[in-house]
Write a protein that holds these residues in place. Sequence first.
Motif, PDB file in Angstrom:
ATOM      1  N   LEU C 190       0.833  -1.210   0.000  1.00  0.00           N
ATOM      2  CA  LEU C 190       0.000   0.000   0.000  1.00  0.00           C
ATOM      3  C   LEU C 190       0.864   1.256   0.000  1.00  0.00           C
ATOM      4  CD1 LEU C 190      -2.706  -0.804   2.677  1.00  0.00           C
ATOM      5  CD2 LEU C 190      -3.092  -0.379   0.263  1.00  0.00           C
ATOM      6  N   LEU C 191       1.948   1.177   0.784  1.00  0.00           N
ATOM      7  CA  LEU C 191       2.719   2.393   1.041  1.00  0.00           C
ATOM      8  C   LEU C 191       3.576   2.814  -0.134  1.00  0.00           C
ATOM      9  CD1 LEU C 191       3.870   2.066   4.705  1.00  0.00           C
ATOM     10  CD2 LEU C 191       2.695   3.979   3.662  1.00  0.00           C
ATOM     11  N   ALA C 194       1.723   4.627  -2.729  1.00  0.00           N
ATOM     12  CA  ALA C 194       1.326   5.934  -2.203  1.00  0.00           C
ATOM     13  C   ALA C 194       2.513   6.898  -2.226  1.00  0.00           C
ATOM     14  CB  ALA C 194       0.793   5.790  -0.781  1.00  0.00           C
ATOM     15  N   MET C 195       3.706   6.387  -1.889  1.00  0.00           N
ATOM     16  CA  MET C 195       4.879   7.249  -1.883  1.00  0.00           C
ATOM     17  C   MET C 195       5.257   7.671  -3.291  1.00  0.00           C
ATOM     18  SD  MET C 195       7.120   5.334   0.982  1.00  0.00           S
ATOM     19  CE  MET C 195       8.176   6.516   1.735  1.00  0.00           C
ATOM     20  N   THR C 198       2.867  10.252  -4.407  1.00  0.00           N
ATOM     21  CA  THR C 198       3.133  11.540  -3.771  1.00  0.00           C
ATOM     22  C   THR C 198       4.344  12.217  -4.400  1.00  0.00           C
ATOM     23  OG1 THR C 198       2.311  10.564  -1.756  1.00  0.00           O
ATOM     24  CG2 THR C 198       3.391  12.680  -1.555  1.00  0.00           C
ATOM     25  N   TYR C 201       3.147  13.711  -7.452  1.00  0.00           N
ATOM     26  CA  TYR C 201       2.319  14.871  -7.117  1.00  0.00           C
ATOM     27  C   TYR C 201       3.191  16.079  -6.774  1.00  0.00           C
ATOM     28  CZ  TYR C 201      -0.348  17.916  -4.037  1.00  0.00           C
ATOM     29  OH  TYR C 201      -0.893  19.015  -3.425  1.00  0.00           O
ATOM     30  N   LEU C 202       4.231  15.833  -5.960  1.00  0.00           N
ATOM     31  CA  LEU C 202       5.105  16.937  -5.558  1.00  0.00           C
ATOM     32  C   LEU C 202       5.801  17.533  -6.773  1.00  0.00           C
ATOM     33  CD1 LEU C 202       6.767  15.587  -2.293  1.00  0.00           C
ATOM     34  CD2 LEU C 202       5.116  17.425  -2.502  1.00  0.00           C
ATOM     35  N   MET C 219      11.410  12.159  -1.785  1.00  0.00           N
ATOM     36  CA  MET C 219      10.315  11.236  -1.506  1.00  0.00           C
ATOM     37  C   MET C 219      10.549   9.904  -2.215  1.00  0.00           C
ATOM     38  SD  MET C 219       7.741  10.560   0.038  1.00  0.00           S
ATOM     39  CE  MET C 219       6.454  11.435   0.751  1.00  0.00           C
ATOM     40  N   ALA C 222      13.045   8.020  -0.362  1.00  0.00           N
ATOM     41  CA  ALA C 222      12.469   7.409   0.841  1.00  0.00           C
ATOM     42  C   ALA C 222      11.794   6.088   0.482  1.00  0.00           C
ATOM     43  CB  ALA C 222      11.483   8.360   1.495  1.00  0.00           C
ATOM     44  N   ILE C 225      14.517   3.557  -0.125  1.00  0.00           N
ATOM     45  CA  ILE C 225      15.183   3.146   1.113  1.00  0.00           C
ATOM     46  C   ILE C 225      14.282   2.217   1.911  1.00  0.00           C
ATOM     47  CG2 ILE C 225      16.045   3.999   3.327  1.00  0.00           C
ATOM     48  CD1 ILE C 225      17.081   6.437   1.881  1.00  0.00           C
ATOM     49  N   LEU C 226      12.982   2.503   1.906  1.00  0.00           N
ATOM     50  CA  LEU C 226      12.041   1.639   2.619  1.00  0.00           C
ATOM     51  C   LEU C 226      12.072   0.233   2.022  1.00  0.00           C
ATOM     52  CD1 LEU C 226       9.993   1.688   4.872  1.00  0.00           C
ATOM     53  CD2 LEU C 226       8.240   2.271   3.234  1.00  0.00           C
TER      54      LEU C 226
END
Lengths: 110, 92, 317
Positions: C190-191, C194-195, C198, C201-202, C219, C222, C225-226
């Motif tokens: 899910l994440l 979403a990242m 985003t 989007y940014l 972002m 990130a 890295i996750l």
Amino acid sequence: MSLLEWLQGGLLISGALMFLVGSIGLVRFPDTFTRIHALTKADNLGLGLIVLGLIPASFSLSITLKLLLIWLLVMLASALSGHLVAWEARAQQVPLRQPGETENPEGTHE
Amino acid sequence: MTLIYGTTLLILLGSLLVGVIRVLRGPRLADRLLAAQLFGTTGVALLLILAELQQLPAARDTALVLALLAMLAAVAFVSRVWQTGTEREETK
Amino acid sequence: MNEMIDWLLLLGLGAVAITSLMSQSIFRAVVFFILLGLLLSLVWIRLDAPDIALAEAVIGAGITGILLLDTLGQLKKTGKLTTEPSPSRARLGLALLASLTLVGLLIWAVLHQPQPAIALHQQVADALPESGVDHPITAVLLNFRSYDTLLEIGVLVLAVLVGLTLQSKDAPPDSLPGLPNPLLHACLTLLIPAMLLTAAYLLWAGADRPGGAFQAGAMLAAAFILLHLSGTRLSPRRSEFLMKAGLVMGFGVFLAVAVSTLIGGRPFLTYPDGSAGMLILLIELALTLSIGLILLSLFTVAHTPAQLPGKRRQDEQ
């Protein structure tokens, strides 16, 4: 102030108080496991109340959706991080404690 | 309305202050990390209210970013820092 | 009430910075550093500078915190974490003197600000329609002062090149397994989207709102890295060539656009009329991907060489 603003104010203040309760729980609770409770429950509710209180401020669909998305993401994040910390704490056999017992894990003297 | 926003902000900042006690006290690394998690969520709430108070929609985007990155610290902590046996190396 | 909030933030900022520096426990210092990033981004919002607040939230509270946590974990693993004895009084005094001098100079500079002879913000506002974007910050960063941004990304590429050079040739790839936690992997499905969304989007928002390539790239990093932390390796060793191409792509595209305008007889780094918006989007797209990969590389490279004294800890025990 209109009725709606009273409602908003109530939601916002109680949300913020919920955060405060969560922080106090984080400080007062006796061990790591109970502290996870304090954090992930109270904060999610607090943020939810604040988000609900902020929605009437704009009444715009896009802002409302964004606020709800942020709330959902934060809930997902705290559920996940709470779970991870508890999972690892269990694996490392972090001791459970009753309120009032002194806390002194090996090597850390605070 | 500004008064309510201000009061909410002050309570939230106070909540941050209370959370700092847990970082200072520890005693476990996990307890400190939980406090960091609390800061993240409180930061999101603060930003959302500031966005309304200052009419700054970009603050909402900042809150969105914080919400997305909130679990990164926990994942990094559990996978990298908090391995068995590391706890006792944290000396004071 | 507003003043009260500002004072609280200001005092909190100072107190947190000092506590973070003075803390004997390194982990506690890292937590305070994360809090510092958060407070800073709140302060930037209070100062009506949402662009910096956004960058601070992604980089300060997000990625730097993880880098520090990872470094701490690495130090612990290799047993190199030693608490230094507190510095001597002379050194402390010297450091105090130096920082107080700097603070004094900064205060003097703020008090003696020259009156600007030309109103820069007015000039920016006047030229905004021709810049190709509607957000003044993006216009300054990628059009009016794009030279600075080009050099900045050059510095980033240089930093990652140095990092890659320091990495020993046959260092084992990151040996730490990912977290074998089912909930984490379920959440990632899910994440991560979403990242990525985003980040897009940014990047898109940068045209008329705070946002842009740096925030979007961070972002993206990130998200990488996750994935890396949870066990999905995007290490440069797998697809070294692609990784290296990605690292320099942003700088390359930027430079290519800058030079190609010379062909049309225009000065270096000026966009032809009408196509500025398109070119800026192209540059920002390349920059986003490159910054994401650069930050990921800095993360993965950081702990590969330091894996030699793995037995040290066991000896100590």
